[in-house]
Motif scaffolding. Sequence first.
Motif, short mmCIF file in Angstrom:
data_model
loop_
_atom_site.label_atom_id
_atom_site.label_comp_id
_atom_site.label_asym_id
_atom_site.label_seq_id
_atom_site.Cartn_x
_atom_site.Cartn_y
_atom_site.Cartn_z
N PRO A 1 27.62 50.71 37.02
CA PRO A 1 28.48 51.44 36.07
C PRO A 1 28.63 50.66 34.76
CG PRO A 1 29.75 50.67 37.97
CD PRO A 1 28.33 50.31 38.22
N GLU A 2 28.78 51.41 33.68
CA GLU A 2 28.98 50.79 32.37
C GLU A 2 30.27 49.97 32.38
OE1 GLU A 2 29.40 52.03 27.67
OE2 GLU A 2 29.12 53.58 29.18
N ARG A 3 30.27 48.82 31.75
CA ARG A 3 31.43 47.93 31.72
C ARG A 3 32.04 47.90 30.33
NH1 ARG A 3 33.04 46.01 36.78
NH2 ARG A 3 31.19 45.99 38.06
N THR A 4 33.31 47.56 30.27
CA THR A 4 34.01 47.37 29.01
C THR A 4 34.98 46.21 29.17
OG1 THR A 4 35.28 48.49 27.28
CG2 THR A 4 35.89 48.98 29.54
N ILE A 5 35.54 45.75 28.09
CA ILE A 5 36.48 44.63 28.12
C ILE A 5 37.89 45.17 27.98
CG2 ILE A 5 37.25 42.56 26.90
CD1 ILE A 5 34.33 42.06 26.18
N LEU A 6 38.80 44.60 28.76
CA LEU A 6 40.20 44.99 28.74
C LEU A 6 41.03 43.75 28.44
CD1 LEU A 6 42.58 46.96 29.49
CD2 LEU A 6 42.35 46.06 31.81
N SER A 7 41.87 43.83 27.43
CA SER A 7 42.81 42.75 27.13
C SER A 7 44.12 43.10 27.81
CB SER A 7 43.03 42.61 25.63
OG SER A 7 41.82 42.21 25.01
N LEU A 8 44.69 42.15 28.50
CA LEU A 8 45.88 42.40 29.29
C LEU A 8 46.86 41.27 29.07
CD1 LEU A 8 47.18 44.09 31.61
CD2 LEU A 8 46.00 42.57 33.18
N SER A 9 48.09 41.60 28.76
CA SER A 9 49.12 40.60 28.56
C SER A 9 49.99 40.53 29.81
CB SER A 9 49.98 40.97 27.34
OG SER A 9 51.00 40.03 27.17
N ILE A 10 49.95 39.39 30.50
CA ILE A 10 50.77 39.18 31.69
C ILE A 10 51.43 37.81 31.59
CG2 ILE A 10 49.37 40.67 33.17
CD1 ILE A 10 48.06 38.17 34.32
N THR A 11 52.40 37.58 32.44
CA THR A 11 53.08 36.28 32.40
C THR A 11 52.15 35.19 32.91
OG1 THR A 11 53.96 36.45 34.64
CG2 THR A 11 55.31 37.39 32.86
N VAL A 12 52.45 33.98 32.52
CA VAL A 12 51.68 32.82 32.98
C VAL A 12 51.74 32.74 34.51
CG1 VAL A 12 51.57 30.30 32.94
CG2 VAL A 12 52.00 31.56 30.83
N GLU A 13 52.92 33.02 35.05
CA GLU A 13 53.09 32.97 36.51
C GLU A 13 52.25 34.03 37.22
OE1 GLU A 13 54.43 31.66 40.23
OE2 GLU A 13 54.36 30.70 38.27
N ASP A 14 52.21 35.24 36.67
CA ASP A 14 51.39 36.29 37.28
C ASP A 14 49.91 35.94 37.20
OD1 ASP A 14 53.60 37.78 37.97
OD2 ASP A 14 53.40 39.23 36.32
N LYS A 15 49.48 35.35 36.10
CA LYS A 15 48.08 34.93 35.98
C LYS A 15 47.75 33.87 37.02
CE LYS A 15 44.64 33.01 32.85
NZ LYS A 15 44.39 32.44 31.53
N ARG A 16 48.67 32.94 37.21
CA ARG A 16 48.47 31.89 38.22
C ARG A 16 48.33 32.51 39.60
NH1 ARG A 16 50.94 29.09 41.97
NH2 ARG A 16 52.88 30.25 41.78
N LYS A 17 49.19 33.48 39.92
CA LYS A 17 49.14 34.14 41.21
C LYS A 17 47.82 34.87 41.41
CE LYS A 17 54.13 34.83 41.55
NZ LYS A 17 55.22 35.84 41.51
N LEU A 18 47.36 35.56 40.37
CA LEU A 18 46.08 36.27 40.45
C LEU A 18 44.92 35.31 40.65
CD1 LEU A 18 46.45 39.09 37.78
CD2 LEU A 18 45.96 39.41 40.21
#
Length: 59
Positions: free
Chosen positions: A10-27
């Motif tokens: 499938p064709e791909r695209t880029i997504l910019s996402l603003s999340i907390t530092v803590e949520d990024k760490r969890k992910l």
Amino acid sequence: MDGTKSGAAPERTILSLSITVEDKRKLKIMAAERNTTIAAIIHGWVKEHCSDKSEESTN
């Protein structure tokens, strides 16, 4: 039908996402534990929570 050419990825695209530092760490931890990427986790969530009908209405 999933909108892809037979056998083509499938064709791909880029997504910019603003999340907390803590949520990024969890992910990042979750992705590492599953030996995958954050993008793959998000893709799985979208696939699980969004029906094909909602995708068709945006096209």
